[in-house]
Design an enzyme around this catalytic site. Structure first.
Site: not given
Ligand SMILES: *Cc1c(COP(=O)(O)O)cnc(C)c1O
Length: 440
Positions: A155, A250, A278
């Site tokens: 994701y 990511d 995060k």
């Molecule tokens: C949480 C997350 C996102 C999205 O971040 P948001 O602050 O919710 O937009 C993208 N990539 C990864 C791996 C994530 O865990």
């Protein structure tokens, strides 16, 4: 807070939460601002929370819970850490936003770059999604290519071109997983399974010259915890280099979580671009992306890749992030957190083993995933969706006893520095009681 105790199955109530949720549904689609919050895959209405302290959260029905959601990952220090709170209060009193550079930029910039060997420059944005969107644009700008290769089960936020899953066939273009994404966008994305070197090679044989970037969650933790072998991540590095594509890690969830240097440091693999979110915002809305100086200087105003933000590097958010990251650099921080997590999952595993339950708790650092199988799972297709009914029972029985998990069996749990061994002992007791009901 009056009368706040852990609930029991006899006393547990969601009366106030249920009433609030009814109202919220008239204001907001599904009553929420992010879909999983609506509790669609578990029982009952979502619980409304009003206070957090350390590893505890308190709902509007005056019940207390041990929190393993931790705002989906940012709260590695738990709720309202005193030094984070102090710095945020001090900062906010001087103004919430200027839309100019502020000294906070340099404080957090220096802290991150001095302690992270895999990036030389960084740009702050306001969410993980925005970080990924910007990183993909940067990769396309640098390479002059249009396609992105992603993995099924990773994701990357709700970025148009990455909200796609694999179509049928060997090397497939993405099929969008959301309405409102033009087919032509999804076509720019190639989706392959994790942990399948052959399919990766096939995709590059066919489209290598068009692929701007491989994007991967090096610790895939948004669709269960699909821990990869280092050799597969290393193969991504080599494949990208060989074909002139960039490798994007990511690390919105793994960054500052599995170590200060995230998965890049854990596996010692040098990606071309890393995205953050995060933890880097300490609970405030923050994202960031970093890379070598040469790549980052392709970003405006130095380079031709445009990216901007009214509230980017907001001083209050930078203060929360800075104060959080400072704590993470204390000697032994990650070792201690990982030890606690091992202790906790070890206790749960020992019970499941003794009882012969088909349940395991894969973990890395302070991330763990309760999963209803004994198989090691590396690909999203290996997850048995039918078993999610078991998670649903576990979730409810934990809730009724004061342990809070994110409301989906595809979500991981987080241990924070604020969870004590006593808290983890109590949580383990509750989870064991819940699992005995699941299996009973
Ligand atoms: C949480 C997350 C996102 C999205 O971040 P948001 O602050 O919710 O937009 C993208 N990539 C990864 C791996 C994530 O865990």
């Amino acid at each position: 807070m009056q009368n706040t105790q852990y609930p029991t199955p006899e006393t547990f109530t969601r009366a106030n939460s249920a009433a609030q949720f009814e109202t919220a549904k008239t204001y907001f689609p599904g009553g929420v601002h992010s879909p999983v919050r609506a509790f669609k895959s578990v029982d009952g209405p979502p619980v409304f929370f009003q206070k957090g302290e350390g590893c505890h959260i308190y709902d509007i029905d005056h019940q207390k819970y041990i929190d393993f959601c931790c705002s989906w990952g940012p709260l590695i220090l738990g709720h309202v850490h005193p030094r984070v709170l102090a710095r945020v209060q001090e900062t906010v009193a001087n103004g919430m936003s200027f839309g100019t550079p502020t000294p906070h930029d340099n404080l957090i910039g220096k802290l991150v770059l001095d302690n992270h060997r895999y990036i030389e420059m960084i740009r702050f944005v306001s969410s993980g999604t925005e970080a990924v969107m910007s990183a993909v644009r940067l990769a396309r700008g640098v390479t002059g290519r249009s396609k992105v290769l992603k993995f099924e089960g990773c994701y990357h936020g709700h970025v148009d071109s990455l909200m796609v899953k694999a179509g049928s066939g060997l090397v497939t273009f993405g099929i969008s997983t959301s309405a409102g994404i033009p087919e032509s966008f999804a076509k720019e994305t190639i989706v392959v399974p994790l942990a399948e070197p052959e399919q990766l090679a096939a995709a590059f044989r066919e489209h290598g010259h068009d692929i701007a970037a491989i994007i991967v969650e090096p610790v895939p933790a948004n669709n269960g915890l699909l821990l990869q072998d280092r050799s597969f991540l290393q193969l991504l590095r080599e494949t990208a280099t060989q074909h002139g594509s960039l490798l994007i890690f990511d690390e919105v969830i793994s960054g500052f979580r599995v170590g200060f240097e995230g998965a890049a440091g854990l596996y010692d693999i040098q990606p071309d671009i890393i995205t953050f979110g995060k933890i880097i915002g300490g609970g405030m809305p923050v994202g960031a992306y970093g890379a070598s100086k040469a790549i980052m200087e392709q970003v405006a105003p130095v380079g031709p890749v445009y990216q901007a933000g009214t509230l980017s590097a907001n001083p209050v958010a930078m203060a929360a992030g800075y104060a959080t990251l400072l704590e993470l650099l204390q000697p032994g921080f990650y070792e201690e957190l990982a030890q606690k997590t091992q202790y906790f999952t070890g206790k749960l595993q020992a019970h499941c083993d003794a009882k012969g339950y088909e349940i395991t708790f894969p973990s890395v650092g302070s991330i763990f995933w309760p999963t209803f199988t004994r198989q090691r799972i590396q690909r999203s297709e290996e997850i048995d969706g039918g078993k999610m009914s078991l998670f649903k029972v576990m979730h409810l029985e934990c809730l009724k006893r004061g342990v809070y998990f994110g409301p989906s069996g595809y979500e991981v749990g987080f241990v924070s520095a604020a969870h004590t061994y006593e808290d983890l002992d109590r949580a383990a007791e509750v989870i064991i009681a819940a699992l005995d009901i699941v299996e009973g």
